[in-house]
Enzyme design. Sequence first.
Site: not given
Ligand code: F6R
Length: 618
Positions: A2, A27, A74, A100-101, A489, A493, A496, A512, A613
């Site tokens: 928030c 934010r 939020w 906020n909180g 992961e 990271k 990507e 293998h 995103k």
């Molecule tokens: C990688 C990343 C993506 C998301 C994927 C699922 O850093 O952010 O691989 O994890 O697109 O997204 P959500 O969690 O929003 O379903």
Amino acid sequence: MCGIIGITGRDDAVDGIVAGLQRLEYRGYDSAGLVAAGANQLRVVKRAGKLDNLIGALKGSGLSARAGIGHTRWATHGEPNDRNSHPHTDPTGRVAVVHNGILENYQQLRRQLPDQRFASDTDTEVAAHLVARELDRMDDPDLFEAVRRVVAGLEGAYSLCFTATDEPDTIVVAKNEAPLIVAHADGVGYCASDVAALIAHTRDVAALIDGQLAKITPEGVEVTDVDGNASEPHAYTVQWDVEAAEKQGYEHFMLKEIHEQPTAVRETLRDRITDDGGQQGGGRLHLDELAIDERDLARIDKVFILACGTSLHAGMVGKLAIEHWAGIPVDVEVASEFRYRDPIVDAHTLVIAISQSGETSDTIAAASHARDQRAPVIGLCNVVGSTLAREADGVLYTHAGPEVGVAATKTFVTQIIGCLLLGLYLAQVRGRLYPSECQDILERLQQIPGAIDEILAQDGDIAELAKRYAETDYTMFIGRHAGLPIAYEGALKLKEISYLHAEAFPAGEMKHGPIALIEEGSLVVALAPEGHVFSKMVSNIQEVRARGADVIAIGSAGTTSDLKDHADHVLTLPEAPHELATPVLATIPLQLFAYHVATIRGEDVDKPRNLAKTVTVE
Ligand code: F6R
């Protein structure tokens, strides 16, 4: 998270508040609102959705005031809709508040006001009711004193900002574990969640310290402690421009979010134990938004975890946790695959759909495919009121706050925490763990934020490693057991945000096939923290080293000396409070490594190419 802005002492305070809210948009928020303060009336305008909805509602309203407060919300308690948007007022409209909180004891506080009707589902509204009650009780009403008395009874995290018809030029704020900045310049008083909202007006600001309150008027800002004694906030001059201010001085949102992880984990773990009334000798783990009958959960004979990308990797830790603690077989599956086959699902199958956004179409479709076959669905989401959260039978929220960087970081670690909580909860429901055992593990998990801080302090060493390997075309990540999801992961990271080729394998699979890829100068990142597979990992490290690979090993306090003989570089994690909590720690150095490699290569880490995103298309 928030956002708050308050202004007093300007004829165009309403315009100033809207401009401040626009500066706070980064934010993340799901609704916005403001109150224009006046002696006769507090005029509140608030709308769910984007700020444009609020601006549209203000257009032509002629709303103006010399003081007011505004808010971007939020959601944490209650759906993101007009009713739950801030500001909130008491029933007479005398006091308005934005927050906020999370007020942890809001339900107890509401019970102190049995005759009052509440207009929202939020934890916040009760604060306005209580301040109005204090004002009613005073012969000579004083907003600051009324807020001070109420704040003394609040529990939780808050930055709160009040206005009242009694003193329309006065804004009173209080802070505990949520940020709040105050300032005064050219006869105008200000408060805000962060400097981004104030930087157009002044660079001389003061950050309140936990437990402080402030009275803000056009004449100045007075800060006290909760007993009303004068107290000094942390005054400083902002050196940043607006863009840097949004990132709070970090170069990228991703880096800021990596550093927010201790707080995010703390929030996700917060307030999960309830008193069981002494029945079983302690508290019970409760996951309050999980509206699925415990008796139904006790009958579950199989679990599917469905997710995509990073969320899928969190799900892999979830599998380990649920199988270990609850003793239920778990399959983890890519959501886009699950929906196109004929999974064996029925009313005794629990589906856990993990999605930070709650809007990923593959995950939503997979969850609804399972629901069609009568399987109960739990959504593990970060965004309150998102599609998945609404459609699932029960929801467990991670409280990571909004994530702006496309690469998931803080939402990932809180998803793992969510999975651990689910594992413990299912074990408790099925009588596999006593409440006291659950409580003991939960208490140990509280050490995680401090441990993450220790890893973040190794940033300099990690940046050096990144410098050395930033031109390496191919990196292989290997791990076993709880290290394997983090190998996946770590590779995701790196690829990507740096666009370098990286992939992950179960370390035992190397022989293998994948080991054929290893040659002189290959880079292998090996997840080898303390745990029951440690010696197996050492053998795998020796195998790749013997074939010429450079090895970066992620070890932990108890294993570093063993690893030093076998790996070229060792990054040491602090001791984990539980073997299943190791993934939360082990992922941090890999996030930082990927971040530094990408920035050295000049890539746009917050908005990597070809990625979004939220993926709302198939
Ligand atoms: C990688 C990343 C993506 C998301 C994927 C699922 O850093 O952010 O691989 O994890 O697109 O997204 P959500 O969690 O929003 O379903």
